[in-house]
Every structure is written in C-alpha cells, then in structure tokens.
Write an enzyme that holds these catalytic residues in place. Structure first.
Site, PDB file in Angstrom:
ATOM      1  N   MET A  68      -2.975  -7.693   9.256  1.00 19.05           N
ATOM      2  CA  MET A  68      -4.251  -8.653   9.804  1.00 19.05           C
ATOM      3  C   MET A  68      -4.553  -7.937  10.997  1.00 19.05           C
ATOM      4  O   MET A  68      -4.726  -8.406  12.166  1.00 19.05           O
ATOM      5  CB  MET A  68      -3.691  -9.925  10.151  1.00 19.05           C
ATOM      6  CG  MET A  68      -3.224 -10.721   8.971  1.00 19.05           C
ATOM      7  SD  MET A  68      -2.057 -12.134   9.089  1.00 19.05           S
ATOM      8  CE  MET A  68      -0.538 -11.135   9.072  1.00 19.05           C
ATOM      9  N   MET A 137      -4.439 -16.158   0.999  1.00 20.60           N
ATOM     10  CA  MET A 137      -4.124 -16.952   2.063  1.00 20.60           C
ATOM     11  C   MET A 137      -4.436 -18.335   2.158  1.00 20.60           C
ATOM     12  O   MET A 137      -5.720 -18.715   1.827  1.00 20.60           O
ATOM     13  CB  MET A 137      -4.918 -16.124   3.464  1.00 20.60           C
ATOM     14  CG  MET A 137      -4.820 -14.856   3.882  1.00 20.60           C
ATOM     15  SD  MET A 137      -3.072 -14.343   4.147  1.00 20.60           S
ATOM     16  CE  MET A 137      -2.448 -15.820   5.343  1.00 20.60           C
ATOM     17  N   GLY A 142      -2.899 -15.922  11.154  1.00 18.93           N
ATOM     18  CA  GLY A 142      -2.588 -15.586  12.638  1.00 18.93           C
ATOM     19  C   GLY A 142      -1.334 -16.300  13.102  1.00 18.93           C
ATOM     20  O   GLY A 142      -0.669 -15.994  14.265  1.00 18.93           O
ATOM     21  N   PHE A 143      -0.984 -17.073  12.306  1.00 20.19           N
ATOM     22  CA  PHE A 143       0.104 -18.193  12.716  1.00 20.19           C
ATOM     23  C   PHE A 143       0.815 -18.557  11.720  1.00 20.19           C
ATOM     24  O   PHE A 143       0.476 -18.767  10.637  1.00 20.19           O
ATOM     25  CB  PHE A 143      -0.288 -19.385  13.471  1.00 20.19           C
ATOM     26  CG  PHE A 143      -1.166 -18.824  14.843  1.00 20.19           C
ATOM     27  CD1 PHE A 143      -0.586 -18.610  15.930  1.00 20.19           C
ATOM     28  CD2 PHE A 143      -2.455 -18.782  14.796  1.00 20.19           C
ATOM     29  CE1 PHE A 143      -1.192 -18.151  17.168  1.00 20.19           C
ATOM     30  CE2 PHE A 143      -3.421 -18.247  15.710  1.00 20.19           C
ATOM     31  CZ  PHE A 143      -2.712 -18.123  16.987  1.00 20.19           C
ATOM     32  N   GLY A 144       2.420 -18.489  11.983  1.00 22.70           N
ATOM     33  CA  GLY A 144       3.193 -19.358  11.007  1.00 22.70           C
ATOM     34  C   GLY A 144       3.139 -20.882  11.219  1.00 22.70           C
ATOM     35  O   GLY A 144       2.523 -21.449  12.018  1.00 22.70           O
ATOM     36  N   ASP A 175       0.339 -16.750   0.691  1.00 20.54           N
ATOM     37  CA  ASP A 175       0.865 -16.743   1.893  1.00 20.54           C
ATOM     38  C   ASP A 175       0.396 -17.764   2.689  1.00 20.54           C
ATOM     39  O   ASP A 175      -0.779 -17.717   3.070  1.00 20.54           O
ATOM     40  CB  ASP A 175       0.413 -15.433   2.338  1.00 20.54           C
ATOM     41  CG  ASP A 175       1.308 -15.147   3.717  1.00 20.54           C
ATOM     42  OD1 ASP A 175       1.708 -15.689   4.136  1.00 20.54           O
ATOM     43  OD2 ASP A 175       0.628 -13.790   4.418  1.00 20.54           O
ATOM     44  N   GLY A 177       2.113 -21.773   4.424  1.00 20.98           N
ATOM     45  CA  GLY A 177       2.416 -23.134   4.190  1.00 20.98           C
ATOM     46  C   GLY A 177       3.224 -23.395   2.778  1.00 20.98           C
ATOM     47  O   GLY A 177       3.129 -24.498   2.032  1.00 20.98           O
ATOM     48  N   SER A 198       8.237 -20.210   8.051  1.00 16.40           N
ATOM     49  CA  SER A 198       8.927 -21.218   8.576  1.00 16.40           C
ATOM     50  C   SER A 198       9.726 -22.211   7.690  1.00 16.40           C
ATOM     51  O   SER A 198      10.742 -22.536   8.039  1.00 16.40           O
ATOM     52  CB  SER A 198       8.086 -22.122   9.377  1.00 16.40           C
ATOM     53  OG  SER A 198       6.739 -22.385   8.679  1.00 16.40           O
TER      54      SER A 198
HETATM   55  C1  DX5 Z   1       0.032 -15.859   8.619  1.00 14.96           C
HETATM   56  C2  DX5 Z   1       1.055 -14.751   7.974  1.00 14.96           C
HETATM   57  C3  DX5 Z   1       1.962 -15.579   7.095  1.00 14.96           C
HETATM   58  C4  DX5 Z   1       3.024 -16.487   7.753  1.00 14.96           C
HETATM   59  C5  DX5 Z   1       3.508 -17.659   6.938  1.00 14.96           C
HETATM   60  O1  DX5 Z   1      -0.973 -15.296   9.167  1.00 14.96           O
HETATM   61  O2  DX5 Z   1       0.254 -14.084   7.156  1.00 14.96           O
HETATM   62  O3  DX5 Z   1       2.783 -14.647   6.265  1.00 14.96           O
HETATM   63  O4  DX5 Z   1       3.944 -15.685   8.425  1.00 14.96           O
HETATM   64  O5  DX5 Z   1       4.196 -18.334   7.510  1.00 14.96           O
HETATM   65  P1  DX5 Z   1       4.547 -19.730   7.177  1.00 14.96           P
HETATM   66  O6  DX5 Z   1       5.240 -19.621   5.919  1.00 14.96           O
HETATM   67  O7  DX5 Z   1       5.246 -20.596   8.200  1.00 14.96           O
HETATM   68  O8  DX5 Z   1       3.204 -20.589   6.765  1.00 14.96           O
HETATM   69 ZN    ZN Z   2       1.622 -12.627   5.846  1.00 11.81          ZN
END
Ligand code: DX5
Ligand code: ZN
Length: 218
Positions: A68, A137, A142-144, A175, A177, A198
C-alpha cells in the site's frame, strides 16, 4: 473449494512477533499476509524492509506482500529479496500497471493487483489475463479492524465472471473485515483467499479460529 487462509500480521503483537509467526507456522494457515504502508498512499505507516526480512527468517509459509505504497515499482526487487512469494500493488498507485505487473513476474513472484472499494472490477479487464491474484479491498486500506463493506460481495461475483470470461488463472483474495459470518458467503461468491487480521489475532484461540476458517464449507 478449500480456501487459502492468509492471516495478516498487521494485527499481531509486534513486541512478540516471533511468537506470533510460530503460531501461524503451527496453524492451518497457508500464507503470511504482510501489509506494507507508506503514510502516503494510505494514511498510516506499518513496517518495512527490515521487519519483512526478520519475518522471513522465521516464517515457514509463503509471504504474500501487499504494498500500500506509492511508486511500488521502486521496491519490488527489495521485497523479492526479503522472501516475497507474491507481491500485490494497488491499481490506484500505478499509472503503468502493465509494466509493474511484468516486473513482478520477471522477478519470479506471483503478481497481484489490489483494488480499493471505489475502484470498479471492470478496470481490470485488460490486465486480468496477466495476473496471478486480485485482491479486493473490503475496507479502505490503511488500518486493521474495520467493518466489512457489503458491496464487496458483488465485486467478487463480477470478478469471478471476468476471470472466467478472460480465461485468467488469477485467484481472488478478499482483504478487510473478514470473519466467521462473512467467510462462507464470500467463498460461495468466488473467493479463493481469505485475509484475516484482527479476527484471528484478537480471538481467544487463534489456532482454532484459523482452522475454523479453513473448514468453512463452500
Ligand atoms: C488493511 C490491510 C489488511 C488488514 C486486514 O489495509 O490491507 O490486510 O490487515 O485486517 P482486518 O482483518 O483486521 O480487517
Ligand atoms: Zn492487506
């Protein structure tokens, strides 16, 4: 269809990374998913080359590197040297996507393209035959720990049709949620690879969480 399970180390405990890598080594997971963020393409910075090298020293499963970052073409070789088996770049970060995909293949890696939630699947129609993997996506990158975007189901179905129509061998990765509620319908819709961060690492028993995902019926 038995899914490929790729836990994202973004949700691991970075102070106990070796422990969490061993957990994945000893689990039913298939790949390690490594999220590289530059603070430019996405509003977050995760980890980079030295951490990838450290992960590669302990990981006994393929490394699925999700870049990313802006100008990913500048960093392909170094991530290959870090042990990447597959490298995915973002459609939105590559004005010369065809060239970048060829560079990834020339390095001997599986070539993937990731698309943001707002990017139509149809934008891949002239590149899909060259791809080994498409990462849809299902959150904004950017965030989990974000909520799954429901429109992703339609995108998976559309991508499955595009892959069939163009006789591509690309695998479909989802990828963001992913959890035990959406995993089954995602596989039914045509997903091959479940990335989960997560949901795996925040669960009480990550080994069981992974093996349950692996056993989700299609
Ligand atoms: C988000 C990442 C994902 C993220 C998924 O930008 O590309 O790979 O780690 O995390 P979860 O499963 O917690 O949504
Ligand atoms: Zn990812």
């Amino acid at each position: 269809m038995i899914p490929i399970i790729a836990p994202s180390l973004l949700a691991a405990d970075f102070a106990n990374l070796q422990r969490d890598i061993e957990l994945i080594n000893n689990s039913d997971a298939d790949w390690f998913h490594l999220d590289i963020m530059d603070g430019q393409f996405v509003p977050n910075i995760s980890f980079g080359v030295p951490v990838c090298q450290a992960i590669a020293r302990h990981a006994r499963k393929p490394l699925d590197v999700h870049l990313m970052i802006e100008h990913p073409e500048l960093y392909l070789e170094i991530f290959k040297k870090c042990g990447a088996n597959s490298i995915s770049v973002h459609y939105e970060a590559c004005p010369h996507l065809h060239s970048v995909v060829q560079q990834i293949k020339t390095l001997g890696c599986q070539a993937g393209v990731a698309i943001n939630p707002h990017t139509p699947v149809s934008h891949l129609s002239d590149i899909i035959a060259d791809l080994d993997l498409v990462c849809i996506m299902s959150v904004n990158p950017g965030f989990g720990g974000q909520k799954f975007i429901e429109n992703s189901f339609d995108k998976v179905q559309e991508l499955r049709k595009l892959i069939t129509d163009k006789q591509s061998k690309a695998l479909i990765e989802i990828d963001g949620g992913v959890n035990n509620r959406n995993a089954q319908p995602l596989i039914t819709a045509g997903v091959d690879i479940l990335v989960a961060g997560s949901f795996v690492f925040n669960s009480e028993d990550p080994l069981k969480t992974i093996s349950d995902l692996k056993k989700v019926p299609a």
